[in-house]
Scaffold this active site. Sequence first.
Site, short mmCIF file in Angstrom:
data_model
loop_
_atom_site.label_atom_id
_atom_site.label_comp_id
_atom_site.label_asym_id
_atom_site.label_seq_id
_atom_site.Cartn_x
_atom_site.Cartn_y
_atom_site.Cartn_z
N GLU A 253 0.86 -1.19 0.00
CA GLU A 253 0.00 0.00 0.00
C GLU A 253 0.89 1.23 0.00
O GLU A 253 1.58 1.51 0.98
CB GLU A 253 -0.91 -0.01 1.22
CG GLU A 253 -1.91 1.13 1.27
CD GLU A 253 -2.76 1.07 2.53
OE1 GLU A 253 -2.82 2.10 3.23
OE2 GLU A 253 -3.34 -0.01 2.81
N CYS A 287 -2.27 8.82 2.28
CA CYS A 287 -1.95 8.29 0.95
C CYS A 287 -3.01 8.59 -0.09
O CYS A 287 -2.74 8.54 -1.29
CB CYS A 287 -1.70 6.78 1.03
SG CYS A 287 -3.11 5.82 1.62
#
Length: 484
Positions: A253, A287
Site C-alpha cells: 500500500e 496516501c
Amino acid sequence: MSAELPHIPLLVPGIESSATSVTVSAPWDLTPIATVARADSATVEKALANAYALYRNRDAWLPMRERVQILTRAMGIMRERREKMATDAAREGGKPLADSLIEVDRAIDSVHICIDELRSRAGEVIPMCITESSKNRVAFTRPEPVGVVVAVSAFNHPLNLIAHQVAPAVATGCPVIVKPADKTALSCLSFVQILREAGLPPEWCQAVVTADRKDATAMVTDERVGFFSFIGSAKVGWTLRSQLAPGTRCALEHGGAAPVIVTEGADLDRAVPSLAKGGFYHAGQVCVSVQRVFTPKAMAREFATRLADAAKKMKVGDPTLADTEIGPLITPGEVDRVHQWVEEAKAAGAEVLCGGEKLTDTAYKPTVLLNPPADAKVSVQEIFGPVVCVYGYDDMDEAIDRANSLPFSFQAAVFGQDIDKLMRVSSRLDASAVMVNDHTAFRVDWMPFAGLKQSGHGVGGVPHSMHEMQIQKMTVIHSPEIKD
C-alpha cells in the site's frame, strides 16, 4: 534527559538485543517522549524462529474460539484506554487529537470486524458426482493460516494501520512480526502489549524496531515468511517485493496524487468544505489525500479562492489540543521539502492563494495553488503535505485525461449534480475507488482499499487482508456410500 524517559523493552521473547535504543520524539515540538529497544540481527532471527516454530507445530495453533476471546478482551482494554491512546498517538504522530480519537475508534472497530469475519467466514462445497470420474465423492474447503506474517508499517496512522495488519493475522491464526515506523513506534508497541494482556501468547505477535535496514530486509525476504504486508513508500515497497522468497504472498500500500474532478453545476457549498478536509486532514500526510482538483476554467478562481478561505480558518497547532485541526509534518525535513516544492511551483507560474510558508520549523501553513505547471513536482509527485492544487479545464474529458496521466492510481473523487456527468467521470477515472460528492480520503475499515499501478499491489481492508492471510484447503472424500 533520555535516561529519565519511559523505556519500551524488546517485544521478542527469549533474547536480549545489543542494539542501542531509539528515542521517539513529538513532531510538533521535538520533545523526546520515550525510548524504544531496537532489534539487532540476532533478535530478528529469533523472532522469525519463534514465529515459524509456532506455524510448523499444528498442535500449538490457537483454536478459533480462543482467538475470538483474545480479540474481544483486547477491544475492551482499548475502549478503557481510548483517551490515553488517542493522546499518545497525537503526540507521537502529529495527527490532531480530534482525528486521533477517531483513529482509536477505527482501530477498535477493525478488531471487531475481525471477530465478525471469523463468525461468518467459511469454506465452500465443491460440486462432485457430476461426471463418472467425480462420482462417489464430496469435496469442501476450509480456511487455514498462510504462514508467518511480517508487517512493515508507516508513520501516518500509528495505531489503525497496525491494527489493519496485525489484527487480521491474529484472527486468522498467523504468527505475526510487526515493524512499525521508528518515529511512531509507541502506538504499535502499545497495541502489541494490549494483545498480550488480553491473553495472546507473546510469540504469536512480536514487534521489532530494527537498528539496521539490512536486518529489516533480511526479515522480510526470509523464506519462512508466508505473507508480507507493507504500508509505506513505493520505492521501498516495490524493492522489497522484488526480493521476496519464492512463494511469499504480499500486499503493498503506497501513495498517490489523488485527483478530483469538479463538474459544471457542482454545489461548491458542499464541495469546498469536503475537499478542504480531505486535502488538509493530518497536514496532507495521507496516501489518498486530495491533491489535484480540476474545475471548469470559468469557476476555477472562485473555487480556489473559497478553498483558500476555508484553509485560512483552519487552526494549525499542537496536535494534543482539542481545537487543533492541522498538526505538524512528521519531521522538519519534510517541512523544508514541501516548501521547496511550493517555491518551485510558484517560480514556474503557480499562483499562491494562501499559505506557501512555514508556520514553524515543524508545521506548514495550509496552501492552495492555482494552476501550477503540469510538470511541477506538486503536479506529478505525491506532496504528502498540506498543499492542494487547483487547475482550470475547458473540456471534462481533457480533465479526466490529465487526472489519469500519472503512474499512480488509488482513490479519486468527482463532484456535481448531473448524474450522467458523474457516471462518465467515475467510469473513466483510473482509480480503485471513486467517491461521488465526497473527498478522496473517505474510508471505512471493512471496504476494499487498493492502490493500482505504482500505488500498490493486492487489496487491503480488514476482511480482504484476512482473505489474503489464509489459504483454502480442500478435502475430497471418496466413499461408495456417497451417491449424489
